[in-house]
Design a protein around this motif. Structure first.
Motif, PDB file in Angstrom:
ATOM      1  N   LEU A 221     119.829  32.473 -23.174  1.00 33.54           N
ATOM      2  CA  LEU A 221     120.085  31.327 -22.317  1.00 33.54           C
ATOM      3  C   LEU A 221     119.012  31.189 -21.236  1.00 33.54           C
ATOM      4  O   LEU A 221     118.524  30.089 -20.961  1.00 33.54           O
ATOM      5  CB  LEU A 221     121.460  31.443 -21.665  1.00 33.54           C
ATOM      6  CG  LEU A 221     122.673  31.289 -22.599  1.00 33.54           C
ATOM      7  CD1 LEU A 221     123.970  31.626 -21.872  1.00 33.54           C
ATOM      8  CD2 LEU A 221     122.734  29.869 -23.152  1.00 33.54           C
ATOM      9  N   SER A 223     115.952  31.961 -21.429  1.00 39.14           N
ATOM     10  CA  SER A 223     114.693  31.516 -22.021  1.00 39.14           C
ATOM     11  C   SER A 223     114.609  29.987 -22.150  1.00 39.14           C
ATOM     12  O   SER A 223     113.541  29.428 -22.310  1.00 39.14           O
ATOM     13  CB  SER A 223     114.505  32.149 -23.404  1.00 39.14           C
ATOM     14  OG  SER A 223     115.435  31.625 -24.345  1.00 39.14           O
ATOM     15  N   LYS A 224     115.750  29.325 -22.046  1.00 43.97           N
ATOM     16  CA  LYS A 224     115.785  27.874 -22.214  1.00 43.97           C
ATOM     17  C   LYS A 224     115.686  27.127 -20.896  1.00 43.97           C
ATOM     18  O   LYS A 224     115.655  25.885 -20.864  1.00 43.97           O
ATOM     19  CB  LYS A 224     117.072  27.473 -22.952  1.00 43.97           C
ATOM     20  CG  LYS A 224     117.172  28.030 -24.353  1.00 43.97           C
ATOM     21  CD  LYS A 224     118.450  27.590 -25.046  1.00 43.97           C
ATOM     22  CE  LYS A 224     118.542  28.179 -26.454  1.00 43.97           C
ATOM     23  NZ  LYS A 224     117.475  27.643 -27.335  1.00 43.97           N
ATOM     24  N   PHE A 225     115.634  27.861 -19.775  1.00 41.60           N
ATOM     25  CA  PHE A 225     115.597  27.219 -18.475  1.00 41.60           C
ATOM     26  C   PHE A 225     114.428  27.719 -17.647  1.00 41.60           C
ATOM     27  O   PHE A 225     114.073  28.895 -17.699  1.00 41.60           O
ATOM     28  CB  PHE A 225     116.903  27.479 -17.715  1.00 41.60           C
ATOM     29  CG  PHE A 225     118.109  26.809 -18.335  1.00 41.60           C
ATOM     30  CD1 PHE A 225     118.466  25.519 -17.964  1.00 41.60           C
ATOM     31  CD2 PHE A 225     118.850  27.469 -19.297  1.00 41.60           C
ATOM     32  CE1 PHE A 225     119.569  24.905 -18.548  1.00 41.60           C
ATOM     33  CE2 PHE A 225     119.952  26.854 -19.881  1.00 41.60           C
ATOM     34  CZ  PHE A 225     120.308  25.572 -19.494  1.00 41.60           C
TER      35      PHE A 225
END
Length: 228
Positions: A221, A223-225
């Motif tokens: 999670l 890594s997506k922000f």
């Protein structure tokens, strides 16, 4: 006749939005927390060329009529970005005449399938009216209750002060809405970014406990922000 109908529809939306603004400014529970104007002055147009302090920007010394009018809300919006959302802000930084008046406005467009992430504006009310398209609006209370509805052109919504909320386009064409927030430069706390993109990072152990997830899921999670 179709042209007359379009004019009538537009006037209805304008009247609704005017009623919205009147509500924000005549209800003491909504307007007083954001009202920062000194009672000994009529206004304080911000001098954006000056260095701001903890009290904000100083008042501009030479004020003209132009300081109280703004046409930037009609700038075209491009929603071809990863979030599928774009907005033109009329806030303190783009419209200095709003300084200390406790209000800002936004022209928002959302692409089909696009969502404005769950977020909050601490301490202030938000309200808006849909201009075109189908918009899903929802907010969460402090006792974990969700209130939501799909609304269309001419429909108005209100978000109580500080509550987490979101908007999304559930139609097949771009939607557009006008929103007003009871602060001249409202802060925004995005829930996913606040939890997953802070610097320094929240310890994994905290998020693992909060989400009942494992370290691999939390890292995925994260890594997506990115911050900002």
């Amino acid at each position: 006749m179709a042209h007359i109908s379009q004019i009538s529809s537009f006037l209805s939306i304008v009247l609704i939005f005017l009623a919205l603004c009147i509500t924000l400014f005549t209800n003491p529970t909504l307007s007083l927390p954001a009202l920062k104007l000194n009672p000994f002055q009529d206004f304080c147009v911000a001098d954006l060329q000056a260095t701001p302090t903890n009290s904000g920007y100083p008042c501009k010394s030479q004020v003209t009529s132009e300081d109280f009018f703004y046409s930037g809300l009609n700038t075209p919006l491009n929603t071809s970005n990863p979030k599928g959302i774009a907005a033109n802000p009329a806030n303190l930084l783009t419209f200095p005449g709003l300084n200390t008046l406790g209000i800002s406005m936004y022209n928002v467009a959302i692409a089909p399938g696009g969502y404005n992430q769950p977020h909050s504006h601490p301490g202030v009310t938000e309200a808006g009216v849909v201009i075109e398209g189908s918009v899903l609006v929802g907010f969460l209370t402090t006792n974990y209750t969700l209130y939501s509805k799909v609304i269309g052109p001419g429909d108005m919504f209100v978000i109580p002060p500080g509550l987490i909320h979101y908007e999304g386009n559930v139609g097949k064409t771009q939607c557009r809405l006008l929103t007003v927030v009871a602060d001249d430069l409202p802060s925004e706390v995005g829930v996913p970014h606040t939890l997953l993109a802070t610097k320094p990072a929240i310890p994994n152990e905290v998020l693992i406990s909060a989400f009942k997830a494992d370290s691999k899921t939390i890292n995925m999670l994260r890594s997506k922000f990115t911050a900002g």
